[in-house]
Every structure is written in C-alpha cells, then in structure tokens.
Design an enzyme around this catalytic site. Structure first.
Site, short mmCIF file in Angstrom:
data_model
loop_
_atom_site.label_atom_id
_atom_site.label_comp_id
_atom_site.label_asym_id
_atom_site.label_seq_id
_atom_site.Cartn_x
_atom_site.Cartn_y
_atom_site.Cartn_z
N ALA A 105 -45.07 34.13 -19.38
CA ALA A 105 -44.84 35.07 -20.49
C ALA A 105 -44.71 34.30 -21.79
O ALA A 105 -44.38 33.12 -21.81
CB ALA A 105 -43.58 35.89 -20.24
N THR A 164 -42.31 34.26 -24.57
CA THR A 164 -40.94 34.77 -24.68
C THR A 164 -40.26 34.47 -26.01
O THR A 164 -39.08 34.78 -26.18
CB THR A 164 -40.07 34.20 -23.55
OG1 THR A 164 -40.09 32.76 -23.62
CG2 THR A 164 -40.58 34.64 -22.18
N ASP A 204 -35.33 43.73 -20.89
CA ASP A 204 -34.50 44.79 -21.47
C ASP A 204 -34.98 45.19 -22.86
O ASP A 204 -34.66 46.27 -23.35
CB ASP A 204 -33.04 44.34 -21.53
CG ASP A 204 -32.85 43.03 -22.30
OD1 ASP A 204 -33.75 42.18 -22.25
OD2 ASP A 204 -31.79 42.86 -22.94
N TYR A 223 -42.47 41.69 -29.34
CA TYR A 223 -42.24 41.19 -27.98
C TYR A 223 -42.02 42.34 -27.01
O TYR A 223 -42.66 42.42 -25.95
CB TYR A 223 -41.03 40.25 -27.98
CG TYR A 223 -40.58 39.87 -26.59
CD1 TYR A 223 -41.35 39.04 -25.78
CD2 TYR A 223 -39.35 40.33 -26.09
CE1 TYR A 223 -40.92 38.70 -24.51
CE2 TYR A 223 -38.92 39.98 -24.82
CZ TYR A 223 -39.71 39.16 -24.03
OH TYR A 223 -39.29 38.82 -22.76
N TRP A 269 -31.59 38.38 -20.96
CA TRP A 269 -30.75 37.28 -21.43
C TRP A 269 -30.78 36.09 -20.48
O TRP A 269 -29.74 35.60 -20.05
CB TRP A 269 -29.32 37.76 -21.65
CG TRP A 269 -29.14 38.80 -22.72
CD1 TRP A 269 -30.09 39.63 -23.23
CD2 TRP A 269 -27.92 39.14 -23.39
NE1 TRP A 269 -29.55 40.46 -24.18
CE2 TRP A 269 -28.22 40.19 -24.30
CE3 TRP A 269 -26.61 38.68 -23.29
CZ2 TRP A 269 -27.25 40.76 -25.12
CZ3 TRP A 269 -25.64 39.27 -24.11
CH2 TRP A 269 -25.95 40.28 -25.02
#
Length: 275
Positions: free
Chosen positions: A66, A68, A108, A130, A155
C-alpha cells in the site's frame, strides 16, 4: 470452514508487500509463503500481477502492499489511486481466475469520523486522498471476486517501518515536551498481532472484518503510554495536509478481539529497548 483451512495448507500462499511493516510481520506467521516486494513485481501493472498469480497458482493471496503516506497521497493522488485503488482490483481479478482467496488490508480512514465508532457494515465517507484510494481498492476487490477477506485496521505500529511510536520516542529524547493531538480517537494496532490474526480470517467466510487491538484512545493518550513528556494539543494547533477523521474507532463484531493496545505497545517498546 475446515475445508477452506485444508485447501490453504495444501497449496502456496503468495504475499505482496514483503518490504513493508506488515509484510515483515507476516513473514513470521507464514514462513513458507512466497513473498513479493515492489522489485519483484509492479503491483500497479495488471499484466504482471496476473502473470505471477497464474504462475504460482496460490491458494491464498495476501496483499500488504500500500501507499500509506497519508499526507503524501494529497500530493500524489494518481499514485495513491493506482497502488491503493487499482492494484487490489488486479489482484482480485487474478484470484477469481485461479480460485484463490484474497486477503486485503484496508483502513479506518475510509470513514469521515462523524460517528463515535464504526461497524463493518457502516457507509464509508473518506475525508482524504488516502482514504478515497483505499475505498476504491475495497470496491475494486468486491467487483472482481467474491472470495475476499477485507481486513480494516488502524494506527499501525511495529518493527521494520516508520510509525507513530518510533517517531514519538525519538522526539521525546530530543525535546522537553512533545505536543500530540488529543482530539483524534481510534484504536492502535500492533502489526505482530494483526499478522497473527490473519490465518483465522483466511479460514472465515468472505467479507469485511475490523481487526485492531482492543481499547480506544486519542493519539495523546497513546503517546502517554510510552513517553513521560507528552502534552496535549488540538488538531487545529497541529495542521496537516490531509484531513483526519476525529473518530475512527473500528468495532469488531465478527471475531474475538486482540489484546489491549497498551499491552501491545509495552511489548514493542521493550523489544526496541532490547535491541
């Protein structure tokens, strides 16, 4: 469910994102799997992705690759959409063709933070490039295969990658006080625990799963668990390029919870101190 486990164990597992923080954690859980980094295959190249999956014919594909960098995605939305949005669709299409299970990690940040918490069936509303790119990836997977497990997490911290814990520990040694935002709330997740949970998710029914460490906190409360000189501040005092959700608590309604995040971060910090 037992039949799914037997099939996975009798064939290979192919893992994309070997060089990342989660990829390293998965190596310890799936030591016999085939791991691919960006130098091995360009995940945004549909032809290359299909070629390697058809060649390996794995029983399961795990996508830990990914883009990120949340703020970086604001500057590079096309790259974010290619890596986080289009590439999962390529994996899903190839998995559908070969009959492989696809496991994919989402975030999330696909939610807007207007609710106190989010179950797996809540309607997404990302605030950032994102988050939008990760939601595109989820939709591409669901469009191209039925045999998927999307794991939303949050997180992340752990060895072998840039993360909040490492950054705050470093700042704590350099500064008398470290300002940390106290109005963004979520669930910290240890990559080691998430990786260990993944085999169970593979064995479960297709669908979306929320997997985080147990317990809810703000970034400030998270920092206070491992440094003595954190001080709270507001998001307005610490502006970032990408907008973050104020509340991004993922409710796990389908599986047993992981251990509490405070126990996990204590283990991680102890591990770092021992090195």
């Amino acid at each position: 469910m037992a039949a799914i486990k037997e099939e996975v164990n009798s064939r290979t597992i192919l893992i994309f994102g070997a060089n990342g923080m989660l990829g390293h954690a998965l190596m310890n859980v799936f030591p016999d799997a085939s791991f691919l980094g960006h130098r091995d295959v360009e995940i945004t190249d549909a032809v290359s992705v299909r070629k390697v999956i058809l060649q390996e014919r794995p029983s399961a594909v795990i996508n830990a690759a990914a883009y990120t960098d949340v703020d970086g995605c604001e500057d590079n939305p096309d790259l974010a959409n290619a890596v986080n949005g289009d590439a999962p669709g390529y994996l899903a299409s190839a998995c559908s063709e070969t009959g492989a299970i696809l496991v994919h990690y989402s975030t999330d940040y696909i939610f807007d933070g207007s609710r106190m918490d989010y179950r797996e069936d809540e309607v997404p509303g990302p605030l950032s490039a994102y988050g939008r790119s990760k939601l595109l990836g989820e939709l591409a997977i669901q469009k191209n295969t039925k045999n998927y497990r999307i794991i939303r997490t949050a997180w992340l911290f752990g060895p072998h990658g840039k993360n909040f814990v490492d950054t705050i520990l470093s700042l704590s040694k350099q500064m008398p006080q470290v300002k940390v935002v106290n109005d963004q709330v979520g669930k910290p997740t240890y990559t080691v625990d998430l990786a260990r949970k993944t085999p169970e998710i593979i064995s479960r029914e297709p669908g979306i799963y929320h997997i985080t460490n147990d317990g809810v906190c703000s970034w400030y409360e998270f920092a206070c668990a491992f440094i003595p000189n954190a001080v709270p501040c507001s998001t307005a005092e610490f502006p970032r390029k990408a907008k973050r959700p104020a509340f991004s608590v993922l409710v796990n309604s389908k599986t047993t919870p992981l251990r509490h995040w405070s126990e996990a971060v204590k283990e991680y910090v102890h591990l770092k101190e021992a090195i």
